[in-house]
Design an enzyme around this catalytic site. Structure first.
Site, mmCIF file in Angstrom:
data_model
loop_
_atom_site.group_PDB
_atom_site.id
_atom_site.type_symbol
_atom_site.label_atom_id
_atom_site.label_comp_id
_atom_site.label_asym_id
_atom_site.label_seq_id
_atom_site.Cartn_x
_atom_site.Cartn_y
_atom_site.Cartn_z
ATOM 1 N N SER A 157 0.838 -1.190 0.000
ATOM 2 C CA SER A 157 0.000 0.000 0.000
ATOM 3 C C SER A 157 0.885 1.256 0.000
ATOM 4 O O SER A 157 1.734 1.418 -0.880
ATOM 5 C CB SER A 157 -0.959 -0.044 1.189
ATOM 6 O OG SER A 157 -1.927 0.974 1.117
ATOM 7 N N ARG A 227 -11.812 6.277 10.144
ATOM 8 C CA ARG A 227 -11.400 4.880 10.084
ATOM 9 C C ARG A 227 -12.496 4.005 9.489
ATOM 10 O O ARG A 227 -12.208 3.064 8.737
ATOM 11 C CB ARG A 227 -11.028 4.376 11.479
ATOM 12 C CG ARG A 227 -10.508 2.951 11.515
ATOM 13 C CD ARG A 227 -9.274 2.787 10.661
ATOM 14 N NE ARG A 227 -8.646 1.494 10.851
ATOM 15 C CZ ARG A 227 -7.586 1.066 10.183
ATOM 16 N NH1 ARG A 227 -7.039 1.837 9.258
ATOM 17 N NH2 ARG A 227 -7.057 -0.111 10.417
ATOM 18 N N ASP A 322 -8.885 -6.111 -4.911
ATOM 19 C CA ASP A 322 -8.468 -4.828 -4.338
ATOM 20 C C ASP A 322 -9.019 -3.707 -5.211
ATOM 21 O O ASP A 322 -8.568 -3.498 -6.332
ATOM 22 C CB ASP A 322 -6.940 -4.765 -4.288
ATOM 23 C CG ASP A 322 -6.408 -3.488 -3.648
ATOM 24 O OD1 ASP A 322 -7.217 -2.596 -3.320
ATOM 25 O OD2 ASP A 322 -5.172 -3.395 -3.486
ATOM 26 N N HIS A 355 -8.163 -4.928 -0.505
ATOM 27 C CA HIS A 355 -6.856 -4.298 -0.307
ATOM 28 C C HIS A 355 -6.083 -4.940 0.841
ATOM 29 O O HIS A 355 -4.854 -5.069 0.783
ATOM 30 C CB HIS A 355 -7.056 -2.806 -0.042
ATOM 31 C CG HIS A 355 -5.793 -2.021 0.022
ATOM 32 N ND1 HIS A 355 -4.888 -1.969 -1.021
ATOM 33 C CD2 HIS A 355 -5.270 -1.243 1.012
ATOM 34 C CE1 HIS A 355 -3.867 -1.201 -0.682
ATOM 35 N NE2 HIS A 355 -4.068 -0.752 0.545
ATOM 36 N N ASP A 356 -6.772 -5.356 1.871
ATOM 37 C CA ASP A 356 -6.113 -5.954 3.035
ATOM 38 C C ASP A 356 -5.488 -7.313 2.744
ATOM 39 O O ASP A 356 -4.829 -7.885 3.617
ATOM 40 C CB ASP A 356 -7.105 -6.100 4.189
ATOM 41 C CG ASP A 356 -7.158 -4.857 5.073
ATOM 42 O OD1 ASP A 356 -6.360 -3.928 4.845
ATOM 43 O OD2 ASP A 356 -8.005 -4.817 5.984
#
Length: 382
Positions: A157, A227, A322, A355-356
């Site tokens: 990232s 968040r 992602d 994405h994680d």
């Protein structure tokens, strides 16, 4: 926490703070006269200092990438799945360096650090930092550690952006650049998500224009919302559907506005936990560094021209689901590298976690990463 540490763990680790007195000139035109970087290291540096690997963290990351700080820790460092004996970044072969970047909130000099000129926290007076600024500070860290050239600079990232920037700013100081789940620049949509997060923070009535330290307050609600928005972008629709679906916390609708769906409860929990450990001004800085990252900017948007100085070999990895930094963005990098006649290996990993996924050790991801780092180790005789 288990009764004993896993055999493939780096074990108990302790961070250390390194102070730098030489002023660091920043892209914004300001400078830091002195600063601290908090660092953890794993493994041993070999005699010719050729086996060092730098780990660059993402937005909410920090120096604690692997191992445990105490036997009471419930979880290891944020990338423990990839760093340790026998893991892709094998600490039996590599000397691994992980740091908290400037502007961070885990010990390195940042907005919550005392400004030596005022004796109070910098707050909004802390200068805006860029990826290139971080890389410059990391180069000084390498000098301090006696490392002339990294065997590899690795990041996912925002960390991948640093790995790419290293290859442009210090081309003779790394052999390999490993860029995972990253992008050569943010899209308009990504900048928009960051702006929503910043507005959530700055509109919190306890933000006090960034001087909330003086009020002994935290803009907790703004951080929570920031968040929550960010976390949605880190997950794929499929993974959220599989994990939560439309499952309710209780058996029937309550016809109100409290958290009724499990996904609502999960996001609130993630936001609450994050707001207890992260600094709001740091969040603003990190998202702006993301926005500004664009190595091709000074080359008329031509990334292949920006890549001209690079001497290293690249590994670029992306993940199929992602949508924050999609495979198309990695392919954009790879195509530019090929056009610039650079050595590059690329793989798109089929993984459902969005994405994680770069934090999750799926078999194909682990196999590719391990094989590549094994070659890096053999090149430097590790």
């Amino acid at each position: 926490m288990p009764d004993s540490l896993p055999s493939d763990s780096v074990g108990l680790v302790s961070p250390k703070t390194i102070h730098f007195d030489k002023p660091l000139e920043l892209a914004c035109g300001q400078s830091l006269e002195s600063y601290d970087l908090v660092v953890e290291t794993y493994g041993k540096l070999n005699a010719d200092a050729s086996n060092a690997v730098l780990i660059c963290h993402a937005l909410s990351g920090h120096h604690h990438a692997a191992g445990y700080h105490s036997l009471d820790d419930r979880k290891p460092g944020w990338w423990d799945s990839c760093i340790g004996p026998g893991k892709p970044i094998d600490t039996n072969r590599f000397f691994v360096v992980s740091l908290n970047n400037l502007g961070g909130c885990h010990g390195s000099t940042g907005p919550n650090s005392n400004n030596p000129e005022t004796g109070k926290p910098y707050g909004p007076d802390f200068p805006v930092v860029t990826v290139a600024d971080w890389v410059a500070s990391q180069a000084r860290l390498a000098d301090h550690l006696g490392i002339q050239q990294w065997a590899a600079v690795v990041g996912g990232s925002l960390g991948g952006m640093q790995a790419l920037q290293w290859s442009l700013d210090y081309p003779d100081r790394l052999r390999h650049s490993v860029v995972i789940a990253s992008t050569p620049r943010l899209t308009a949509q990504n900048i928009a998500f960051n702006e929503v997060a910043r507005q959530a923070i700055t509109s919190d009535r306890e933000f006090f224009e960034g001087r909330y330290y003086d009020e002994n307050l935290v803009p907790k609600r703004g951080l929570m919302l920031a968040r929550m928005v960010g976390h949605i972008t880190y997950l794929s629709d499929a993974s959220m559907g599989e994990k939560f679906g439309r499952e309710l916390r209780e058996e029937a609708y309550k016809f109100g506005f409290d958290a009724e769906f499990q996904v609502e409860s999960y996001l609130r929990y993630q936001g609450e936990r994050f707001s207890e450990t992260f600094d709001a001004n740091t969040y603003l800085l990190m998202t702006r560094a993301l926005d500004y990252f664009d190595p091709a900017y000074d080359f008329g948007g031509d990334l292949s021209k920006a890549l001209a100085p690079a001497q290293c070999e690249y590994l670029v990895l992306s993940f199929s689901t992602d949508w924050r930094f999609s495979p198309a963005r990695s392919e954009e990098m790879v195509n530019a590298m090929i056009s610039a006649r650079k050595r590059v290996s690329y793989a798109e990993i089929d993984a459902p976690w969005g994405h994680d996924a770069f934090l999750i050790p799926t078999p194909r991801y682990t196999d590719i990463f391990t094989a590549y780092m094994d070659r890096v180790a053999r090149e430097v005789g590790a």
